[in-house]
Design an enzyme around this catalytic site. Sequence first.
Site, PDB file in Angstrom:
ATOM      1  N   GLU A 163       0.867  -1.200   0.000  1.00 37.05           N
ATOM      2  CA  GLU A 163       0.000   0.000   0.000  1.00 37.05           C
ATOM      3  C   GLU A 163       0.898   1.243   0.000  1.00 37.05           C
ATOM      4  O   GLU A 163       1.920   1.273   0.697  1.00 37.05           O
ATOM      5  CB  GLU A 163      -0.850  -0.005   1.283  1.00 37.05           C
ATOM      6  CG  GLU A 163      -1.690   1.251   1.491  1.00 37.05           C
ATOM      7  CD  GLU A 163      -2.313   1.314   2.898  1.00 37.05           C
ATOM      8  OE1 GLU A 163      -1.710   0.823   3.867  1.00 37.05           O
ATOM      9  OE2 GLU A 163      -3.421   1.887   3.004  1.00 37.05           O
ATOM     10  N   ASN A 193      -6.864   6.238  -2.137  1.00 37.05           N
ATOM     11  CA  ASN A 193      -5.774   5.329  -1.791  1.00 37.05           C
ATOM     12  C   ASN A 193      -5.963   4.110  -2.702  1.00 37.05           C
ATOM     13  O   ASN A 193      -6.850   3.292  -2.484  1.00 37.05           O
ATOM     14  CB  ASN A 193      -5.887   4.959  -0.305  1.00 37.05           C
ATOM     15  CG  ASN A 193      -4.708   4.140   0.174  1.00 37.05           C
ATOM     16  OD1 ASN A 193      -3.964   3.579  -0.622  1.00 37.05           O
ATOM     17  ND2 ASN A 193      -4.551   4.064   1.482  1.00 37.05           N
ATOM     18  N   LYS A 246      -9.311   2.069  -2.197  1.00 36.05           N
ATOM     19  CA  LYS A 246      -9.565   1.580  -0.831  1.00 36.05           C
ATOM     20  C   LYS A 246     -10.924   2.060  -0.307  1.00 36.05           C
ATOM     21  O   LYS A 246     -11.185   3.266  -0.258  1.00 36.05           O
ATOM     22  CB  LYS A 246      -8.433   2.052   0.079  1.00 36.05           C
ATOM     23  CG  LYS A 246      -8.480   1.506   1.495  1.00 36.05           C
ATOM     24  CD  LYS A 246      -7.223   1.974   2.246  1.00 36.05           C
ATOM     25  CE  LYS A 246      -7.130   1.455   3.651  1.00 36.05           C
ATOM     26  NZ  LYS A 246      -5.903   1.929   4.323  1.00 36.05           N
ATOM     27  N   GLU A 255      -6.001   9.204   7.426  1.00 34.01           N
ATOM     28  CA  GLU A 255      -6.391   8.783   6.068  1.00 34.01           C
ATOM     29  C   GLU A 255      -7.675   9.456   5.605  1.00 34.01           C
ATOM     30  O   GLU A 255      -7.820   9.779   4.431  1.00 34.01           O
ATOM     31  CB  GLU A 255      -6.563   7.259   6.001  1.00 34.01           C
ATOM     32  CG  GLU A 255      -5.297   6.559   5.588  1.00 34.01           C
ATOM     33  CD  GLU A 255      -5.529   5.099   5.273  1.00 34.01           C
ATOM     34  OE1 GLU A 255      -6.095   4.783   4.223  1.00 34.01           O
ATOM     35  OE2 GLU A 255      -5.124   4.271   6.101  1.00 34.01           O
ATOM     36  N   CYS A 305      -5.017  -2.927   2.956  1.00 30.07           N
ATOM     37  CA  CYS A 305      -4.763  -2.765   4.397  1.00 30.07           C
ATOM     38  C   CYS A 305      -5.989  -2.949   5.278  1.00 30.07           C
ATOM     39  O   CYS A 305      -6.412  -4.059   5.531  1.00 30.07           O
ATOM     40  CB  CYS A 305      -4.096  -1.429   4.661  1.00 30.07           C
ATOM     41  SG  CYS A 305      -3.364  -1.413   6.325  1.00 30.07           S
ATOM     42  N   ASN A 352       0.078  -0.895   5.547  1.00 35.05           N
ATOM     43  CA  ASN A 352       0.966  -0.115   6.430  1.00 35.05           C
ATOM     44  C   ASN A 352       0.272  -0.123   7.785  1.00 35.05           C
ATOM     45  O   ASN A 352      -0.723   0.591   7.979  1.00 35.05           O
ATOM     46  CB  ASN A 352       1.066   1.344   5.986  1.00 35.05           C
ATOM     47  CG  ASN A 352       1.894   1.556   4.737  1.00 35.05           C
ATOM     48  OD1 ASN A 352       3.015   2.055   4.782  1.00 35.05           O
ATOM     49  ND2 ASN A 352       1.330   1.194   3.593  1.00 35.05           N
TER      50      ASN A 352
HETATM   51  N1  CDV Z   1      -3.155   1.666   6.443  1.00 40.02           N
HETATM   52  C1  CDV Z   1      -4.115   1.151   7.252  1.00 40.02           C
HETATM   53  O1  CDV Z   1      -5.252   0.978   6.837  1.00 40.02           O
HETATM   54  N2  CDV Z   1      -3.748   0.854   8.502  1.00 40.02           N
HETATM   55  C2  CDV Z   1      -4.674   0.361   9.500  1.00 40.02           C
HETATM   56  C3  CDV Z   1      -4.315   0.818  10.883  1.00 40.02           C
HETATM   57  C4  CDV Z   1      -4.373   2.268  11.028  1.00 40.02           C
HETATM   58  C5  CDV Z   1      -5.244   0.189  11.915  1.00 40.02           C
HETATM   59  C6  CDV Z   1      -4.783  -1.143   9.498  1.00 40.02           C
HETATM   60  O2  CDV Z   1      -5.902  -1.640   9.517  1.00 40.02           O
HETATM   61  O3  CDV Z   1      -3.762  -1.825   9.559  1.00 40.02           O
END
Ligand code: CDV
Length: 311
Positions: free
Chosen positions: A47, A107, A124, A143, A169, A194
């Site tokens: 990501e 994203n 996303k 975000e 993510c 991330n």
């Molecule tokens: N980049 C993300 O979506 N990170 C989230 C954190 C912030 C909880 C994740 O779900 O890993």
Amino acid sequence: MSRILRVAAAQSGPIQKADSRPAVVARMIGLLDEAAARKCDLVVFTELALTTFFPRWLMTEQAEIDAFFEREMPNAATRPLFERAAAHGIAMSFGYAELTADGRRFNTAILTGRDGRIVGKYRKVHLPGHSEFDPARSFQHLEKRYFEPGDLGFPVWRALGGILGMCICNDRRWPETWRVLGLQGAELVVLGFNTPAVNSQKAEEGPEQRMFQHRLSLQAGAYQNSTWVVATAKCGVEDGHPLMGGTMIVNPDGEIVAEAKTLEDELVVADCDLDLTRFGKQTVFDFARHRRPEHYSRITSQTGVILPPEE
Ligand code: CDV
């Protein structure tokens, strides 16, 4: 015909704020070359693969924000990556911050074919965190400030001889993500992430618990939808902010078949036989025989929690 794809999850070590796009792209090309030497068919990057995880910072200057976004893909900085992938005949997926011609920000992740052409795009859907800076939080996750929720749903694509899907993510924590992909017959789901090593809203939730939840989400998503899952981290310490690792490949039985050993740039490779998705899709999770959608309407019709009446 064999449907075994050799897939590399191309983990990214930290990217510092000061690192240039060409420097990051050079690292990605290094991983592509290694994947080619190992005869991989598909390389899955992470990501926001081209930059540091910038939503951790409050930025108010538009030019500073815009510097993290890509107005077109490929562009001057990333074209060498596309060219190298095409030269190797390797398909790839990676995430980046997308700024559209009409000023929308997503994203985003893309999937290319072996010829380097983009065949799929995902934006996303589940954006975690906040839109406002809160000094009470130990660190920020903004975000919602920098992106709007994706508007493309969760498509799948016929590519590389199979049915491929993407998510990003935080999406992996949502059963709805997996289900929508699974219901379209996804055989391989790729995602980058991330994930801060500690929960900013729950300090006692550290790396071990986060890793447990990460594995749980991927393994359940894989098993319950009988799909391969390839999950690629950006990890290590970015400008003092630790991100957890956990790059891994999970088979359709929910078993982890390959896992990263470091928090640096590292390839995690596995042969993913897409025909292994058949058994689960045709037995326990056979939609035609066992699914009872008449009992699932709350999943789409209900937007909030309805508690049972108190006794
Ligand atoms: N980049 C993300 O979506 N990170 C989230 C954190 C912030 C909880 C994740 O779900 O890993």
